[in-house]
Design a protein around this motif. Structure first.
Motif, PDB file in Angstrom:
ATOM      1  N   TRP A 119       0.815  -1.214   0.000  1.00  9.56           N
ATOM      2  CA  TRP A 119       0.000   0.000   0.000  1.00  9.56           C
ATOM      3  C   TRP A 119       0.848   1.264   0.000  1.00  9.56           C
ATOM      4  O   TRP A 119       0.476   2.265  -0.585  1.00  9.56           O
TER       5      TRP A 119
ATOM      6  N   ARG B 149     -11.262   4.880   0.241  1.00 11.82           N
ATOM      7  CA  ARG B 149     -10.818   3.752   1.052  1.00 11.82           C
ATOM      8  C   ARG B 149     -11.855   2.643   1.060  1.00 11.82           C
ATOM      9  O   ARG B 149     -11.521   1.466   0.972  1.00 11.82           O
ATOM     10  N   THR B 150     -13.125   3.053   1.198  1.00 11.53           N
ATOM     11  CA  THR B 150     -14.185   2.050   1.225  1.00 11.53           C
ATOM     12  C   THR B 150     -14.196   1.256  -0.058  1.00 11.53           C
ATOM     13  O   THR B 150     -14.302   0.030  -0.045  1.00 11.53           O
ATOM     14  N   GLN B 153     -11.366  -1.081  -0.031  1.00 17.05           N
ATOM     15  CA  GLN B 153     -11.582  -2.178   0.911  1.00 17.05           C
ATOM     16  C   GLN B 153     -12.640  -3.145   0.414  1.00 17.05           C
ATOM     17  O   GLN B 153     -12.453  -4.358   0.448  1.00 17.05           O
ATOM     18  N   TYR B 157     -12.122  -7.125  -0.442  1.00 16.96           N
ATOM     19  CA  TYR B 157     -12.716  -8.230   0.302  1.00 16.96           C
ATOM     20  C   TYR B 157     -13.824  -8.933  -0.461  1.00 16.96           C
ATOM     21  O   TYR B 157     -14.257 -10.004  -0.074  1.00 16.96           O
ATOM     22  N   ALA B 208     -15.673  -7.384   6.794  1.00 20.35           N
ATOM     23  CA  ALA B 208     -15.090  -6.296   6.019  1.00 20.35           C
ATOM     24  C   ALA B 208     -16.115  -5.732   5.047  1.00 20.35           C
ATOM     25  O   ALA B 208     -16.178  -4.532   4.808  1.00 20.35           O
ATOM     26  N   ASN B 211     -18.402  -3.334   6.627  1.00 19.20           N
ATOM     27  CA  ASN B 211     -17.659  -2.248   7.287  1.00 19.20           C
ATOM     28  C   ASN B 211     -17.754  -2.284   8.799  1.00 19.20           C
ATOM     29  O   ASN B 211     -17.943  -1.262   9.444  1.00 19.20           O
ATOM     30  N   PHE B 215     -12.710  -3.850  10.607  1.00 18.72           N
ATOM     31  CA  PHE B 215     -12.523  -3.390   9.232  1.00 18.72           C
ATOM     32  C   PHE B 215     -13.283  -2.089   8.980  1.00 18.72           C
ATOM     33  O   PHE B 215     -13.715  -1.840   7.870  1.00 18.72           O
ATOM     34  N   ILE B 297      -4.545   0.719   7.130  1.00 15.89           N
ATOM     35  CA  ILE B 297      -5.009   0.488   5.753  1.00 15.89           C
ATOM     36  C   ILE B 297      -4.105  -0.475   4.989  1.00 15.89           C
ATOM     37  O   ILE B 297      -4.592  -1.324   4.245  1.00 15.89           O
ATOM     38  N   LEU B 300      -4.837  -3.902   6.136  1.00 16.65           N
ATOM     39  CA  LEU B 300      -6.147  -4.302   5.634  1.00 16.65           C
ATOM     40  C   LEU B 300      -6.051  -4.843   4.220  1.00 16.65           C
ATOM     41  O   LEU B 300      -6.543  -5.934   3.907  1.00 16.65           O
ATOM     42  N   MET B 301      -5.378  -4.082   3.357  1.00 16.64           N
ATOM     43  CA  MET B 301      -5.247  -4.512   1.962  1.00 16.64           C
ATOM     44  C   MET B 301      -4.374  -5.758   1.883  1.00 16.64           C
ATOM     45  O   MET B 301      -4.677  -6.701   1.162  1.00 16.64           O
ATOM     46  N   ALA B 304      -6.293  -8.948   2.847  1.00 13.59           N
ATOM     47  CA  ALA B 304      -7.236  -9.429   1.837  1.00 13.59           C
ATOM     48  C   ALA B 304      -6.517 -10.117   0.688  1.00 13.59           C
ATOM     49  O   ALA B 304      -6.865 -11.218   0.288  1.00 13.59           O
TER      50      ALA B 304
END
Lengths: 120, 366, 211
Positions: A119, B149-150, B153, B157, B208, B211, B215, B297, B300-301, B304
């Motif tokens: 990222w 971002r949403t 994300q 996911y 995720a 939301n 997550f 973040i 998170l990525m 996934a």
């Protein structure tokens, strides 16, 4: 119910479901106070003076992930029909889909190697 | 009745009744979900939770609703008014649609679609569009950042979510949710190796997808105020929460249909079993929220793409091996495949990165 | 090689423990405390920690101090009188008060209209007071003390939060209840002082017999 009736039902449901969000919003229009002000209508920036416009370009990273998403979502879409006839297709079907998934998996490994999944 | 009323009226009544039931029960369920969430989170944190409005605070959701209704609806001056208005409407409708395909009993399903599972996934991902509309339409930096971002994300996911679902039609041989529950007659899918993995994959990706913490980056208060709904107030703000809780409810319903045997269970009526399983899963989701901090973040990525995606691919192979090599060895192979992939991917993902070293170069000394 | 995720499961058991304890221990504790008429909080306690404020109150420590009050010798519910008033209007408290929130008017003898060592007006601005307790420390007559009452909310400040002499006066009985330890020490000290005074007075009487 036949499928045609089900789709009719879903159409009706969609129309009726619009009531759920619209009713409170419209109701609030009558109940809620309305006192706009120049300061109030400014975009929220934690109390700071607004600097520049919000509608700006995104960073490159988002596009990269979007492309990866398209690749794998289409893959998933192709997997579903195979999954339903999985037992009938047997080993040959598994090999065929395995090759398909394998190529994409190689692609994922390549993307990982290249740092496309980072990222920062 | 049937002989007096013409056929089309009969059909219409049969169509209208489930619409009424879903549209009446879903918002009520959502309201009490907020109450349940606050209560459980409070208990986890050694507090009492809402207990002033009505017995055990049971009227709290209604009080909140009235409060929301009487709040001013502020639309920022620079916003795109159409986008801003439509976003909360568009986010709620798909969330309601999700309940049409969920079976609460062999005959207690509003729309027994042959492609029910695919329909659920397709409708469920429409929320991304509304979230992006909200972020873009608000013309606010936090909103746009939250929306971007949403989107990142949710699409990240979406892939493991859909791939973790593939194993279910492989075994059940159908995309119809009623048929899928019927296929679990002897054994719930969670009790198989691939089902166990699929359950956890779906739970994680589902969290995720709706939301929820850990997550909940789109709404990370400490970073981007309220994310995509920063510029929303009053009833429109409430609609975003409504959509989130409805999706949570529907996602729990889907997980219990796919892996926990849906309405099946002894003694109690069908719909009660289904509701119990759904609420158990919701409790687990709230419990997870009360336990874990939010992801960063990049974590998170990374999670996934680097862990969930390979593991869900391995799980498909595992399910195939379970069927093709029946018996103990197939199950063992499936378990080993999934666990091995998990071990390798987590090592690769979390291994310490090589330290960056700075090389000093003197300028103009050639 | 590490297996990731095990600590996540351990974390989940911790929060589940809190969830369950809040019901099992919380109930027992609440019942016990209701019996005792108090709510206790201790770091080692488990279960619900909430104090349901208007219904339940934590007992404040004796040295807890909010606003100063004036003391008069008497029982609770009595009205203060010039005779029972301890304050002598010396003005030391007003002088040491860092934010200068005390205002005193010296009283007059109702019969002769001559000034006496009693206060007839005594004002404290509750919003200016910084709760330091200097007035109580400096008072030579034990007339001004720090009180425990912290529920001082009002809808405006210019009338309700200027405490006058009637509002400030509390009885010694009330003070003895809220500050049992300090009151006991004060009694001992005052008695010793009185004894000493009586002794010196008696000695003076013996040394210098009336002519």
């Amino acid at each position: 119910m036949s499928d045609r009736v089900i789709y009719l039902f879903l159409g009706l449901f969609g129309l009726a479901a619009l009531v759920v969000p619209l009713l409170p919003v419209v109701l609030a229009r009558f109940v809620a106070p309305k006192r706009p002000g120049q300061e109030k209508l400014k975009p929220y920036e934690c109390g700071m003076e607004v600097e520049g416009d919000a509608w700006v370009q995104f960073r490159m990273q988002y596009y990269l992930f979007a492309i990866l998403f398209v690749v794998f979502d289409v893959e998933a879409l192709f997997l579903f029909p195979w999954a339903v006839i999985f037992r009938a297709a047997g080993i040959p079907g598994l090999i065929a889909i395995g090759a398909f998934v394998g190529i994409l998996a190689l692609g994922l490994i390549y993307a990982w190697q290249e740092g496309a999944l980072e990222w920062e | 009745m049937g002989m007096i009323l013409p056929e089309w009226i009969n059909t219409l009544i049969r169509l209208v009744i489930p619409i009424g039931i879903i549209l009446a029960l879903a918002p009520v369920g959502m309201m009490y979900l907020t109450w349940l969430e606050r209560k459980v989170i409070a208990r986890i944190q050694d507090r009492v939770g809402p207990n002033r409005v009505g017995l055990y605070g049971l009227l709290q959701p209604i009080a909140d609703g009235i409060k929301m209704l009487t709040k001013e609806d502020v639309v920022p001056a620079g916003a795109d008014p159409i986008c801003h208005f439509l976003a909360p409407v568009i986010i709620v409708v798909p969330a309601l649609f999700l309940f049409t395909v969920l079976p609460f009993g062999p005959r207690l399903v509003a729309a027994s679609l042959t492609t029910g599972l695919l329909f659920f996934v397709a409708i469920g991902s429409l929320g991304t569009l509304a979230i992006f509309m909200a972020g873009w339409g608000s013309r606010n930096k936090f909103s746009l950042l939250g929306a971007a971002r949403t989107a990142a994300q949710l699409i990240a996911y979406e892939v493991p979510l859909v791939l973790s679902l593939v194993v279910v039609p492989m075994i059940a041989g159908s995309l119809n949710l009623v048929e899928i529950v019927r296929a679990q007659q002897g054994r719930w899918f969670i009790l198989t190796p691939w089902g166990f993995t699929g359950f956890f994959l779906l739970l994680t990706a589902g969290l995720a997808e709706v939301n929820r913490t850990p997550f909940d980056l789109p709404e990370a208060e400490s970073e981007i105020v309220a994310g995509f709904h920063t510029e929303y107030s009053g009833m429109k703000f409430a609609l975003f929460y409504m959509a989130e809780f409805l999706s949570t409810l529907a996602m729990s319903g889907l997980i219990s249909v796919l892996f926990l045997g849906g309405w099946m269970g002894p003694l109690l009526p069908d719909w009660l079993w289904m509701s119990l399983k759904t609420f158990l899963l919701i409790f687990v989701m709230i419990w997870i929220r009360g336990t874990f901090p939010r992801f960063r973040i990049d974590q998170l990525m990374g999670f996934a793409w680097k862990v969930l995606l390979p593991v869900s691919l391995a799980n498909i192979l595992g399910a195939a091996s379970c069927v093709l090599i029946a018996g103990f060895w197939g199950n063992l192979l499936a378990a080993l495949l999934v666990f091995g992939t998990f071990l390798v991917t987590t090592q690769l993902w979390l291994q310490p990165k090589p330290q960056l070293t700075t090389r000093w170069v003197q300028v103009g000394s050639s | 090689m590490r297996i990731y995720g095990l600590e996540l499961l351990r974390g989940l058991t911790i929060t589940l423990g809190h969830f369950i304890n809040s019901y099992t221990i919380g109930f027992r504790r609440t019942f016990r405390n209701r019996m005792r008429g108090q709510v206790r909080q201790h770091p080692a306690d488990k279960g619900v920690f909430t104090v349901q404020y208007p219904d339940e109150r934590l007992r404040v420590p004796e040295r807890f101090r909010v606003l100063p009050v004036l003391i008069f010798d008497g029982k609770k519910g009595e009205q203060w009188k010039q005779e029972t008033e301890r304050c002598t209007a010396c003005g030391i408290c007003a002088k040491v008060c860092p934010p200068q929130c005390i205002w005193i008017v010296q009283g007059k003898d109702p019969a002769t209209a001559k000034p006496v060592a009693k206060a007839s007006e005594f004002f404290i601005d509750a919003d200016v007071c910084m709760n330091c307790g200097f007035c109580a420390e400096y008072c030579p007559f034990d007339a001004i003390k720090m009180d425990h009452n912290f529920e001082l909310g009002a809808e405006e400040r210019h009338v309700s939060h200027i405490f006058d002499i009637n509002k400030l006066h509390v009885s010694t009985e009330y003070y003895a209840e809220t500050h049992p330890k300090a009151w006991g020490e004060e009694q001992v000290r005052r008695k010793a002082e009185a004894d000493k005074k009586a002794a010196t007075a008696a000695a003076a009487k013996k040394e210098a017999p009336p002519a």
